[in-house]
Design a protein around this motif. Structure first.
Motif, mmCIF file in Angstrom:
data_model
loop_
_atom_site.group_PDB
_atom_site.id
_atom_site.type_symbol
_atom_site.label_atom_id
_atom_site.label_comp_id
_atom_site.label_asym_id
_atom_site.label_seq_id
_atom_site.Cartn_x
_atom_site.Cartn_y
_atom_site.Cartn_z
ATOM 1 N N ARG A 74 0.829 -1.213 0.000
ATOM 2 C CA ARG A 74 0.000 0.000 0.000
ATOM 3 C C ARG A 74 0.856 1.253 0.000
ATOM 4 O O ARG A 74 0.516 2.241 -0.656
ATOM 5 C CB ARG A 74 -0.949 -0.016 1.207
ATOM 6 N N ILE A 77 2.132 1.603 -3.611
ATOM 7 C CA ILE A 77 1.076 2.055 -4.516
ATOM 8 C C ILE A 77 0.795 3.537 -4.317
ATOM 9 O O ILE A 77 0.618 4.290 -5.284
ATOM 10 C CB ILE A 77 -0.190 1.213 -4.300
ATOM 11 N N ALA A 78 0.756 3.982 -3.069
ATOM 12 C CA ALA A 78 0.512 5.401 -2.802
ATOM 13 C C ALA A 78 1.619 6.261 -3.396
ATOM 14 O O ALA A 78 1.355 7.323 -3.982
ATOM 15 C CB ALA A 78 0.402 5.629 -1.290
ATOM 16 N N ALA A 81 1.238 6.468 -7.141
ATOM 17 C CA ALA A 81 0.139 7.380 -7.504
ATOM 18 C C ALA A 81 0.566 8.834 -7.378
ATOM 19 O O ALA A 81 0.176 9.675 -8.199
ATOM 20 C CB ALA A 81 -1.075 7.096 -6.621
ATOM 21 N N THR A 179 -8.814 1.626 -0.146
ATOM 22 C CA THR A 179 -9.757 2.621 -0.674
ATOM 23 C C THR A 179 -8.997 3.697 -1.431
ATOM 24 O O THR A 179 -7.775 3.827 -1.317
ATOM 25 C CB THR A 179 -10.568 3.266 0.458
ATOM 26 N N TYR A 181 -8.883 4.022 -4.774
ATOM 27 C CA TYR A 181 -8.404 3.597 -6.092
ATOM 28 C C TYR A 181 -9.523 2.876 -6.841
ATOM 29 O O TYR A 181 -10.375 2.226 -6.249
ATOM 30 C CB TYR A 181 -7.211 2.632 -5.966
ATOM 31 N N ARG A 182 -9.496 2.997 -8.150
ATOM 32 C CA ARG A 182 -10.322 2.153 -9.010
ATOM 33 C C ARG A 182 -9.505 0.913 -9.330
ATOM 34 O O ARG A 182 -8.368 1.014 -9.764
ATOM 35 C CB ARG A 182 -10.713 2.892 -10.294
ATOM 36 N N ILE A 183 -10.082 -0.245 -9.131
ATOM 37 C CA ILE A 183 -9.347 -1.502 -9.288
ATOM 38 C C ILE A 183 -9.854 -2.248 -10.513
ATOM 39 O O ILE A 183 -11.053 -2.513 -10.636
ATOM 40 C CB ILE A 183 -9.495 -2.382 -8.037
#
Length: 302
Positions: A74, A77-78, A81, A179, A181-183
């Protein structure tokens, strides 16, 4: 997502290169340094082409739990982004994927005395004892853990005994889902005969590339650590111990990976909203279809 040897790495690289992405590995063995041949990690050249995360983050003697993975993935990923790049998660460890997307419950702390007793009992009563105990107290969890995966078996028993309820029930409460994010879930489902042929060829190639020698080096450095009981390494250790010939080890690793592929597909079939592609990730048609689907889903500002 998809079974072992289905070409997940190839497709992830194609997506990441096409859409300015970075790859986040979702593999419970690729997290360990030095375990190169038996894990089919992306090559050094591939890692130069595209940034990779959650590979080579721990020594084989260090534990890396699903909770550790979820937290670190996580964070990765953050950060991806923030750089306005596309996070591309790829791998075949279903438990780690679930931990990342759905979160984990706040389980009890590790009990080293209990763990030591369980390991001693397994040693005294023979391989398979831990799995039989877990099957008795939590059959749902036992169905998804390999009988030889001692760390996961011990943790499941530990959680079940400490919480006075099956771990599989505890999983349903207190989770912290990902939460913000579009997965988009993409799955690879090549034909069984072709997949098994590729699995067999890859197992043979690993031994030809020096898996036995790699295993010997790792064992000399870290001893009898749990990651060296994973598929391929387990059979290589049997060669080193004089219990198998190389040909037998290749056959055993091939069979083990074929069985693992079946379990992976059973797990991934339960994932919601997966877009399945009937082919390998390095097939040109599959790659084209996947890129088109990702393009359709991406926000225009990315």
């Amino acid at each position: 997502m998809g079974p072992t040897a289905s070409g997940k790495t190839a497709l992830a690289l194609a997506i990441a290169q096409h859409f300015q992405g970075e790859v986040v590995s979702c593999d419970s063995v690729a997290v360990y340094r030095g375990m190169e041949i038996g894990t089919a990690k992306p090559t050094p050249a591939e890692r130069v082409l595209v940034s990779h995360h959650l590979i080579d983050i721990a020594n084989p003697g260090e534990p890396c739990t699903a909770g550790d993975y979820s937290r670190l993935a996580r964070q990765a990923i953050a950060a991806i982004a923030v750089r306005r790049h596309l996070p591309v998660v790829t791998g075949g460890t279903g438990l780690y994927l679930r931990a990342l997307l759905d979160g984990l419950f706040a389980g009890p702390q590790r009990s080293e005395p209990l763990r030591e007793r369980l390991r001693d009992r397994e040693s005294a009563r023979g391989a398979g004892w831990l799995h039989r105990i877990l099957t008795r107290i939590d059959p749902a969890s036992a169905a998804h853990i390999h009988p030889h995966d001692q760390p996961k078996l011990i943790r499941a028993i530990e959680v079940t005994l400490a919480g006075r309820r099956p771990q599989s029930e505890a999983w349903q409460q207190g989770r912290d889902p990902l939460t913000g994010y579009r997965i988009l879930r993409l799955g690879l489902d090549p034909g069984r005969a072709a997949l098994y042929a590729r699995i067999n060829a890859r197992a043979a190639a690993m031994f030809e590339a020096g898996l036995v020698e790699e295993t010997a080096r790792l064992h000399a450095l870290y001893g009898d650590v749990a990651p060296l009981n994973s598929l391929g390494y387990r059979q290589a250790r049997a060669v080193l111990n004089g219990q198998m010939k190389v040909a037998q080890a290749i056959a055993g690793a091939s069979q083990g990976h074929r069985n693992y592929a079946k379990r992976q597909m059973t797990w991934f079939r339960r994932e919601p909203g997966v877009l399945w592609f009937e082919g390998f990730g390095d097939d040109a048609i599959v790659r084209s279809q996947a890129l088109a689907r990702v393009a359709a889903e991406l926000p225009s500002q990315l």
